[in-house]
Design an enzyme around this catalytic site. Structure first.
Site, short mmCIF file in Angstrom:
data_model
loop_
_atom_site.label_atom_id
_atom_site.label_comp_id
_atom_site.label_asym_id
_atom_site.label_seq_id
_atom_site.Cartn_x
_atom_site.Cartn_y
_atom_site.Cartn_z
N CYS A 34 0.82 -1.23 0.00
CA CYS A 34 0.00 0.00 0.00
C CYS A 34 0.84 1.26 0.00
O CYS A 34 0.33 2.36 -0.27
CB CYS A 34 -0.94 0.00 1.20
SG CYS A 34 -2.00 -1.44 1.26
N ASN B 235 -10.26 -0.74 -0.21
CA ASN B 235 -8.80 -0.58 -0.12
C ASN B 235 -8.18 -1.01 -1.46
O ASN B 235 -8.19 -2.20 -1.79
CB ASN B 235 -8.28 -1.44 1.03
CG ASN B 235 -6.78 -1.33 1.22
OD1 ASN B 235 -6.07 -0.77 0.38
ND2 ASN B 235 -6.28 -1.87 2.32
N HIS C 235 -4.03 6.94 3.18
CA HIS C 235 -4.33 5.66 2.53
C HIS C 235 -5.72 5.21 2.96
O HIS C 235 -6.10 5.32 4.13
CB HIS C 235 -3.27 4.63 2.94
CG HIS C 235 -3.60 3.24 2.50
ND1 HIS C 235 -4.00 2.95 1.21
CD2 HIS C 235 -3.62 2.06 3.17
CE1 HIS C 235 -4.24 1.66 1.11
NE2 HIS C 235 -4.03 1.10 2.28
O1 UT7 Z 1 -3.93 -1.63 3.60
C1 UT7 Z 1 -3.15 -1.62 4.74
C2 UT7 Z 1 -3.32 -2.74 5.64
N1 UT7 Z 1 -4.65 -3.14 5.99
C3 UT7 Z 1 -5.31 -2.55 7.00
O2 UT7 Z 1 -4.97 -1.50 7.44
C4 UT7 Z 1 -6.46 -3.31 7.61
C5 UT7 Z 1 -6.33 -3.26 9.11
N2 UT7 Z 1 -7.35 -4.01 9.85
C6 UT7 Z 1 -8.66 -3.66 9.85
O3 UT7 Z 1 -9.08 -2.76 9.15
C7 UT7 Z 1 -9.58 -4.37 10.81
O4 UT7 Z 1 -8.83 -5.14 11.72
C8 UT7 Z 1 -10.60 -5.31 10.11
C9 UT7 Z 1 -11.64 -4.47 9.38
C10 UT7 Z 1 -9.92 -6.23 9.15
C11 UT7 Z 1 -11.35 -6.13 11.15
O5 UT7 Z 1 -11.97 -5.30 12.12
P1 UT7 Z 1 -11.78 -5.60 13.66
O6 UT7 Z 1 -12.57 -4.60 14.40
O7 UT7 Z 1 -10.31 -5.67 13.96
O8 UT7 Z 1 -12.50 -6.99 13.81
P2 UT7 Z 1 -11.89 -8.39 14.32
O9 UT7 Z 1 -10.94 -8.95 13.33
O10 UT7 Z 1 -11.42 -8.23 15.72
O11 UT7 Z 1 -13.19 -9.26 14.34
C12 UT7 Z 1 -14.29 -8.97 15.24
C13 UT7 Z 1 -15.36 -10.01 14.99
C14 UT7 Z 1 -14.82 -11.44 15.01
O12 UT7 Z 1 -15.81 -12.27 15.58
P3 UT7 Z 1 -15.69 -12.76 17.14
O13 UT7 Z 1 -14.40 -13.50 17.19
O14 UT7 Z 1 -15.67 -11.49 17.93
O15 UT7 Z 1 -16.91 -13.59 17.32
C15 UT7 Z 1 -14.69 -11.79 13.56
O16 UT7 Z 1 -14.79 -13.15 13.29
O17 UT7 Z 1 -15.92 -9.82 13.69
C16 UT7 Z 1 -15.84 -11.04 12.95
N3 UT7 Z 1 -15.65 -10.74 11.54
C17 UT7 Z 1 -16.68 -10.49 10.71
N4 UT7 Z 1 -18.01 -10.49 10.90
C18 UT7 Z 1 -18.77 -10.19 9.83
C19 UT7 Z 1 -14.49 -10.62 10.88
N5 UT7 Z 1 -14.74 -10.31 9.60
C20 UT7 Z 1 -16.08 -10.23 9.47
C21 UT7 Z 1 -16.95 -9.94 8.40
N6 UT7 Z 1 -18.27 -9.92 8.62
N7 UT7 Z 1 -16.49 -9.64 7.16
#
Ligand code: UT7
Length: 329
Positions: free
Chosen positions: A116, A286, A256
């Site tokens: 990125c 993204n 970004h």
């Molecule tokens: O481009 C440069 C690099 N990339 C980034 O900068 C991305 C950085 N990361 C993020 O933007 C975020 O971490 C995400 C958007 C990927 C995820 O958000 P989060 O608030 O960190 O969620 P999480 O991974 O902690 O997941 C929370 C919950 C989990 O369920 P449990 O374990 O709490 O029951 C996940 O399984 O949300 C669940 N989950 C989803 N639910 C519905 C993860 N992905 C999804 C989904 N839909 N697509």
């Protein structure tokens, strides 16, 4: 202190695919919801290529727009740098394909791999080559077809990414306009927080590796999020401090576009109000190295950036890599 710029932006262009993939479309593919995606990322839809569209097609279309905007002919370009991790092939460099498609026969062309951060890394390299090695007209492109390496069964990642390309034409600076300062950084100790382990020489594309989805994006989202906020904040702080610019002197911040929550956290740290922060992650998701040059082109063409404006840019990506820049348009 403000540095004297060597290179300025003469023109910009972009190309995003016509096909829209909405959150509701994704609800039919994986266990996710429009509500979750918007709340956790700010993304509502993204653009994806039709099968058969190559990265060099997308990037060349963006480059043609930028050349038209700059009033520069392809033969006048002496340098083409493409930031990408989704080139047409492993080799040769996709920048060479773009050179051929444009007819830019007088250019040297190569790719930069910084995920990125690829566009800002490429911009820094181009401006250094113009300052130190006599190049006069550079085409700097950020372009990705990230959907070519998405695992559509992995809801942690497949909802995040989109395809697109953005390009700028650089020429010698006039009236103190141009790239005032850039800061770049890397931390390879965290490489496996966000990576594509397949297709390289460690895991060649065997049927076993393909079945294990090694050719797709693997990401530890929460940790990447934490690093992104810290690295983007520090990179912004560094570029402003070293250039002697206060945050309120910026006409616009172009971060970004990975996640609206990351963008808001960085802007808040510098007290930059929402109306001075460019956001298109809701429409495009993204697009990795394409995100900043697409945003630059949208902002210029919609009148959000005018000649003379100071604009800050900051990014973060796999590597880990990060970069920041201040440009007077
Ligand atoms: O481009 C440069 C690099 N990339 C980034 O900068 C991305 C950085 N990361 C993020 O933007 C975020 O971490 C995400 C958007 C990927 C995820 O958000 P989060 O608030 O960190 O969620 P999480 O991974 O902690 O997941 C929370 C919950 C989990 O369920 P449990 O374990 O709490 O029951 C996940 O399984 O949300 C669940 N989950 C989803 N639910 C519905 C993860 N992905 C999804 C989904 N839909 N697509």
């Amino acid at each position: 202190m403000l540095n004297t710029p060597h290179a300025m932006i003469l023109g910009t262009g972009r190309c995003v695919p016509e096909k829209v993939l909405t959150n509701s479309d994704l609800e039919k593919i994986v266990d996710t919801s429009d509500h979750w995606i918007i709340a956790r990322t700010g993304i509502r839809e993204r653009r994806i290529v039709e099968p058969g569209t190559s990265l060099s097609d997308l990037a060349s279309a963006a480059a043609v727009n930028a050349l038209d905007d700059a009033g520069v002919k392809a033969e006048e370009i002496d340098l083409i740098i493409l930031g990408t991790v989704t080139g047409d092939m492993k080799f040769p460099a996709t920048a060479c394909m773009i050179q051929d498609k444009l007819g830019a026969r007088n250019a040297v062309a190569f790719d930069v791999s910084a995920a990125c951060s690829g566009f800002l890394f490429s911009l820094r390299i181009a401006s250094a080559m113009m300052a130190a090695a006599g190049y006069r007209r550079a085409l700097v492109i950020g372009a990705e077809i990230l959907t070519s390496m998405v695992n559509w069964q992995d809801r942690d990642t497949c909802v995040l990414f989109g395809d697109g390309a953005g390009a700028v034409v650089l020429g010698p600076s006039v009236d103190n306009r141009g790239i005032i300062h850039c800061c770049l950084g890397s931390d390879g100790s965290c490489a496996k927080l966000l990576y594509n382990p397949g297709c390289g020489s460690i895991n060649p594309p065997t049927p076993e590796n393909a079945a294990a989805q090694l050719h797709t994006i693997h990401m530890a989202g929460k940790e990447v999020f934490r690093h992104a906020v810290t690295a983007m904040t520090n990179a912004m702080q560094q570029v402003l401090q070293e250039a002697g610019i206060a945050p309120d002197q910026l006409h616009l911040l172009i971060p970004h576009q990975a996640n609206l929550r990351i963008i808001e956290a960085v802007a808040k740290r510098f007290d930059i109000p929402a109306e001075k922060v460019y956001v298109n992650v809701d429409r495009l998701g993204n697009t990795s190295s394409a995100s900043i040059p697409i945003a630059i082109d949208e902002a210029r063409r919609s009148g959000k950036i005018a000649p003379g404006n100071l604009v800050g840019m900051v990014t973060f990506g796999a590597g880990l890599t990060w970069a920041s820049s201040v440009i007077r348009f």
